[in-house]
Design a protein around this motif. Structure first.
Motif, PDB file in Angstrom:
ATOM      1  N   ASN A  32       0.392   4.173  -2.577  1.00 18.41           N
ATOM      2  CA  ASN A  32       0.238   5.558  -2.138  1.00 18.41           C
ATOM      3  C   ASN A  32       1.216   6.489  -2.855  1.00 18.41           C
ATOM      4  O   ASN A  32       0.855   7.563  -3.308  1.00 18.41           O
ATOM      5  CB  ASN A  32       0.487   5.684  -0.630  1.00 18.41           C
ATOM      6  N   ILE A  33       2.470   6.043  -2.899  1.00 17.08           N
ATOM      7  CA  ILE A  33       3.484   6.889  -3.514  1.00 17.08           C
ATOM      8  C   ILE A  33       3.172   7.089  -4.985  1.00 17.08           C
ATOM      9  O   ILE A  33       3.266   8.205  -5.516  1.00 17.08           O
ATOM     10  CB  ILE A  33       4.896   6.284  -3.291  1.00 17.08           C
ATOM     11  N   HIS A  50       0.830  -1.209   0.000  1.00 15.81           N
ATOM     12  CA  HIS A  50       0.000   0.000   0.000  1.00 15.81           C
ATOM     13  C   HIS A  50       0.865   1.260   0.000  1.00 15.81           C
ATOM     14  O   HIS A  50       0.454   2.302  -0.480  1.00 15.81           O
ATOM     15  CB  HIS A  50      -0.966  -0.010   1.183  1.00 15.81           C
ATOM     16  N   VAL A  51       2.084   1.129   0.553  1.00 16.14           N
ATOM     17  CA  VAL A  51       2.989   2.283   0.498  1.00 16.14           C
ATOM     18  C   VAL A  51       3.336   2.583  -0.954  1.00 16.14           C
ATOM     19  O   VAL A  51       3.309   3.735  -1.398  1.00 16.14           O
ATOM     20  CB  VAL A  51       4.268   2.013   1.322  1.00 16.14           C
ATOM     21  N   ASP A  74       0.241   7.008  -6.320  1.00 11.72           N
ATOM     22  CA  ASP A  74      -0.925   7.893  -6.428  1.00 11.72           C
ATOM     23  C   ASP A  74      -0.574   9.347  -6.175  1.00 11.72           C
ATOM     24  O   ASP A  74      -1.259  10.255  -6.648  1.00 11.72           O
ATOM     25  CB  ASP A  74      -2.000   7.461  -5.417  1.00 11.72           C
ATOM     26  N   GLN A  75       0.445   9.588  -5.386  1.00 13.31           N
ATOM     27  CA  GLN A  75       0.803  10.969  -5.073  1.00 13.31           C
ATOM     28  C   GLN A  75       1.659  11.632  -6.146  1.00 13.31           C
ATOM     29  O   GLN A  75       1.990  12.809  -6.034  1.00 13.31           O
ATOM     30  CB  GLN A  75       1.525  11.033  -3.726  1.00 13.31           C
TER      31      GLN A  75
END
Lengths: 282, 147, 639
Positions: free
Chosen positions: B74-75, B70-71, B77-78
């Motif tokens: 997330n990265i 998930h990290v 997605d950012q």
């Protein structure tokens, strides 16, 4: 009328010149590190790319802050070119800086928060120094107007050699050069991710980069005031100063904000006092 | 016209962010080697930027496991678009020798779309640079800059 | 017409206050307060249009004032005895004896001195008191309702509260319009008593203690004031302020004996303006309900202190004493700005910043050039508006979130978008161009040119000022993407906030007009020159130029453009803050995904730099230095 032309020139030419200077800076830095380095136009490519990126924010206020930051920076350059008031330039510059920090604090990200706080400490360190330098200039010229500097018969540097060092100190902080790239670095050096810039991205980061170009020109313009009597003198002084900044940037390591605050205020005040005594003695 | 210029910029200024997704550090060392004077990737305008919000290219080394997937997501997605992902090393590409382990999900492409695979154990710096260039070619095609 | 106006601004508040004291009907009180506020504001504007005047009311009033003096002194004496405070008892006793001596044995000219006189400086003060002060009083309606609900009072103490608030306004108007120094003394003591009662209003232990401290410090100032006018009467032979302003400078040049009463009066002003070493009464005053703090800090009380110092500035212009006043002001400006930077309590930040700005005004009075006096008057005006706004905002915020700590105001924009925005406007008008406060600061710094020690302190001080304002404004914005719903607020709370925010911006926009019509005439009257010319509305002098309209237009356009760009950002483009990819949001609060998949909220705090700006350590040194400067000022300046 000439003022309007100068203003437009400042608005258009300053960022381009600033971009080129930043490009040369990166090239010289690479050379000092035995690298080849990017093309001179690299900063412009970077900004073009950033402009084309998808806008992304954590808080819409960041968008406002980024744009106000560039307006503040551009306006201060315009004021410098049109021969306005030194203190006024400084205050307008503060508008931009304040909004940059507000934008950083507007995001709950801890990196951006600490970056914002550190940026404030940097401002605390360089702002008094700049006001002192301007006050010293006003002591010599009798006025805070930039135009008064150009009426001098001999360069300011003769009267205010130590104040030039104080200015250099302030500018190292303002230009985000080592050892004082504490809140963020002009290059992609990482400290607290990217400190005060962390949460700005895409077109908003592009605005900040362009604002940085304006600031480079402003800073160098202030340096140029110290050799106002001849154009060659100005160019040489500015070139030597900037080269010195690059070398300092490359040979020093990042220091703590405590050291920055103490040394900036302490050394700045000491040099100012000595220089003023010397001025009185003359 | 401005669009063209921006596309030029995109090609000439790929900023990378490097995410170590559980690598043995072999590939990480090689990624960092690209920054050294010998390889000097800044020649191509490549900067290792350390912040997904500023980056255009995500370099991922190592296998993806249950904890860090998930990290990675997330990265990814950012990162504001347009963006590209490069999986580096055998582990990044497929999960490598760890792919049968109980906590391993597999290669990077199990979680996010990967544009370029750079094989090797570890991947050599030249190949990594080549991978970035390949990603740029792909971007060029996407942007319609090549015939 | 003039009689009516003076009556309305000075006497009417006293009468209204008396009515409010006995009135227990809520709605009627509301109507009376709003009406009084409106009448006061209109009267002050009408008075401004009328311009300078001199007025002597009936001789009866002279006797009333004398009577009032003694009533107040005996009340204070009574309070001192009840609290067993030796300082208050002895100082008040000394005042009573001195006043008896002055009133019944020395003074021969009873009634011959005009009681009131006004020039533009007084009129600006009346304007500030009547408009800003009235707005604060109106705000008090909504605030006190909520305040008392919160305290669960069985019997409302509001009649007493508004009695003193409205009385305060009348006393302040009387003070700034007074020509006869005895009248001024009466009003001076009035404000002391009012502030004592208001600070102690909540009746808690700490409120009583702080009120007592405020009282003894102000009684000390009052004593200095009384002895100052006695000496002045001996030297100049009159108690008419106008005469003293006209003839004072000759005395200053001739022998310097006049500097001793000048010192006493300026000292009285410094205690009232809460300058170091007396700053503790003002920081203690924040235990009172917020309208009181706002009133004490912005338009009244402390402004009385700087008013007297600026008012007398022409008398001591060009003396050593003046230089010491400047030095003292600049020092306190820097020192209290540092104290403010070390605070996280919002009201305390405001308190220290008030003291700091007042010190800047005092420094300007000490520099005593036309430009500096212009700066001082501008600062009085703009500071009153912006600071009142800030206090009212903090009051409204405190009632909503239950804290006045700025750390708790993080992300306030999501909770109270309107108040947060108004507060940010307030902060911007305090520290950024093109607003009036900053312009006045610009004038102050430029007029200090040549005095390098002053310059250094002003430069350091303004750097520190930016630090504490900027972070406060920034953290209020620190919200996740979600936009909050506008908060509900009583109209009597919201209207003053909006009006003050509007005033802060509009008055700044018309600063060239303000300068031309209000400030330049006063400066020209006492200093024979005007400091600035106004080509295209820009402040221009030999020293420098401040571009008012170009900055307003360009920065305004910039902001407009920025807001438009920001509006284009859609919700889809909003992302989570960067947390190394480990972010997890619970209840809208961003945080990290910690070990064992536990949620760890992200917290942040400001640097308060305790090792540089710690209150305990710094205050001690500041008090010692300030006291030393005061002593040197007395001996060095007076000799």
């Amino acid at each position: 009328m000439t003022k309007i032309i100068l203003a437009v020139l400042a608005l258009v030419a300053a960022p381009l010149l600033g971009a080129l200077i930043t490009g040369v800076d990166r090239r010289i830095t690479a050379w000092l590190q035995s690298r080849y380095g990017p093309p001179i136009l690299q900063p412009i490519y970077d900004v073009l790319k950033l402009l084309g990126k998808e806008p992304m924010v954590t808080n819409t206020w960041q968008a406002v802050c980024a744009y106000v930051y560039i307006v503040g920076a551009a306006l201060s350059v315009v004021l410098l070119f049109t021969g306005s008031d030194l203190l006024l330039i400084f205050f307008v510059l503060t508008v931009g800086a304040v909004f940059l920090v507000m934008g950083a604090l507007a995001s709950p990200s801890p990196y951006s928060q600490i970056g914002g706080q550190r940026e404030l400490l940097q401002m605390l360190a360089y702002e008094p120094l700049l006001i002192l330098v301007f006050a010293a200039i006003a002591m010599v010229t009798g006025s805070f107007k930039v135009s008064a500097v150009y009426e001098l018969s001999r360069p300011l540097l003769y009267d205010l050699p130590l104040m030039y060092i104080v200015l250099g100190y302030a500018l190292t902080i303002k230009l985000r050069k080592s050892p004082f790239d504490i809140s963020a670095s002009a290059h992609a050096h990482q400290e607290l991710v990217r400190g005060v810039y962390t949460e700005y991205s895409g077109p908003f980061l592009a605005m900040i980069e362009i604002a940085h170009w304006y600031e480079v020109i402003l800073v160098l313009g202030l340096c140029a005031l110290f050799w106002s009597t001849s154009v060659v003198g100005m160019v040489v002084l500015v070139a030597v100063t900037y080269l010195a900044e690059i070398i300092v940037d490359n040979v020093t390591a990042r220091l703590t904000w405590r050291f920055m605050l103490k040394s900036a205020v302490g050394m700045g005040l000491a040099l100012t006092v000595v220089n003023m005594l010397w001025l009185y003695a003359q | 016209m401005l669009g063209n210029l921006i596309n030029q910029g995109r090609i000439k200024s790929p900023w990378v962010v490097h995410f170590d997704c559980g690598s043995c550090n072999g590939c990480d060392i090689e990624v960092l080697a690209c920054l050294t004077p010998i390889y000097d990737i800044e020649r191509f305008g490549i900067l290792n930027i350390g912040n997904p919000k500023h980056a255009d290219v995500l370099l991922v080394t190592g296998t993806v496991n249950q904890r860090n997937k998930h990290v990675l997501k997330n990265i990814y997605d950012q990162m504001p678009g347009p963006k590209a992902v490069i999986a580096i090393g055998a582990c990044g590409c497929t999960g490598g020798v760890f792919r049968e382990a109980y906590n391993v999900v597999g290669g990077v492409d199990k979680v996010i779309p990967v544009d370029v695979y750079v094989p090797g154990c570890p991947a050599r710096p030249e190949v990594i640079i080549d991978g970035v260039v390949a990603a740029l070619e792909k971007v060029k095609t996407l942007l319609g800059m090549t015939a | 017409m003039l009689d009516t106006l003076v009556f309305v601004t000075v006497l009417l508040p006293f009468l209204v206050a008396a009515v409010l004291l006995v009135l227990r009907e809520q709605n009627l009180r509301k109507v009376i307060l709003v009406a009084t506020a409106g009448v006061l504001a209109l009267a002050s504007l009408a008075m401004l249009r009328g311009g300078a005047f001199i007025m002597s009311p009936a001789p009866l009033y002279d006797s009333l004032i004398t009577l009032g003096d003694f009533v107040i002194l005996f009340v204070v004496l009574f309070v001192g005895m009840k609290r067993k405070n030796q300082i208050i008892i002895w100082l008040t006793a000394a005042q009573i004896i001195a006043l008896i001596w002055l009133d019944f044995f020395t003074l021969k000219e009873h009634g011959s001195v005009p009681a009131f006189f006004a020039d533009d400086l007084s009129l600006v003060m009346v304007l500030v008191i009547s408009i800003v002060g009235s707005l604060i009083a109106v705000y008090g309606i909504g605030y006190m309702k909520e305040h008392e609900e919160h305290l669960h009072l069985t019997k409302s103490k509001q009649p007493q509260f508004f009695f003193f608030i409205v009385l305060f306004l009348g006393a302040m108007n009387g003070l700034v319009l007074a020509n006869n120094l005895l009248w001024m003394y009466f009003f001076w003591e009035c404000t002391t008593l009012c502030s004592f009662m208001l600070i102690g209003h909540d009746g808690t232990e700490i409120a009583r203690k702080n009120a007592e401290r405020a009282l003894w410090m102000n009684v000390l100032g009052g004593t200095a004031f009384l002895f100052g006018i006695i000496l002045l009467q001996k030297i100049v032979g009159t108690l008419s302020l106008q005469d003293i302003l006209a003839r004072g400078p000759q005395f200053a040049v001739a022998g310097g004996a006049i500097l001793v009463p000048m010192f006493l009066l300026v000292f009285a002003g410094m205690t009232k303006a809460a300058q170091a070493p007396f700053q503790s009464w003002l920081t203690g005053a924040m235990v009172a309900p917020t309208p009181v703090s706002a009133l004490l800090h912005s338009s009244t009380m402390v402004k009385a202190g700087v008013y007297i110092i600026v008012r007398l500035a022409p008398v001591y212009a060009g003396t050593y004493f003046s230089n010491f006043v400047a030095l003292f002001g600049a020092f306190v400006f820097l020192a209290t700005a540092c104290l403010a930077a070390g605070q996280s309590n919002g009201k305390k930040i405001l308190a220290y910043s008030t003291i700091s700005n007042l010190a800047l005004i005092i420094a300007c009075a000490g520099i005593n050039t036309p430009a500096a006096i212009t700066a001082a008057i501008m600062l009085i005006l703009f500071h009153a508006i912006s600071k009142a706004l800030m206090f009212l905002c903090v009051g409204a915020i405190e009632q909503k979130i239950g804290s006045r700590d700025i750390e708790d105001m993080r992300g306030l924009f999501a909770v109270m978008p309107r108040t947060a925005l108004v507060a940010i406007i307030g902060i911007m008008t305090m520290m950024l161009p093109p607003f009036g406060m900053l312009m006045a600061k610009w004038m102050a710094i430029e007029s200090a040119q040549g005095q390098f020690l002053l310059m250094i302190m002003l430069a350091l001080g303004s750097g520190v000022t930016v630090l504490f304002w900027c972070r406060w404004a920034g953290l209020m914005l620190g919200t996740p993407v979600a936009k909050g719903r506008p908060e509900a607020q009583d109209i009597t709370v919201r209207a003053p906030l909006y009006i003050l925010a509007g005033l802060a911006m509009v008055v700044s926009f018309f600063s060239p007009v303000v300068y031309n019509t209000l400030v330049a005439p006063v400066v020209a009257m006492y200093y024979k020159t005007v400091p600035y010319t106004l080509p295209y509305g820009n402040f221009d002098s030999k020293m420098g130029i401040f571009l008012v309209y170009p900055l307003f237009i360009l920065l305004g356009l910039g902001l407009f453009f920025a807001l438009r760009q920001a509006r284009k950002v859609t919700a889809a483009q909003c992302s989570q803050p960067y947390m190394c990819g480990e972010q997890l949001t619970v209840d809208g609060k961003p945080g990290f995904l910690g070990p064992l998949n536990q949620y760890v909220p992200a917290t942040a705090g400001n640097y308060y730099l305790a090792q540089f700006f710690g209150e305990e350590m710094l205050s001690r040194w500041i008090n010692v230095i300030a006291l030393a400067v005061l002593v040197i000022m007395l001996f060095g300046g007076a000799l």
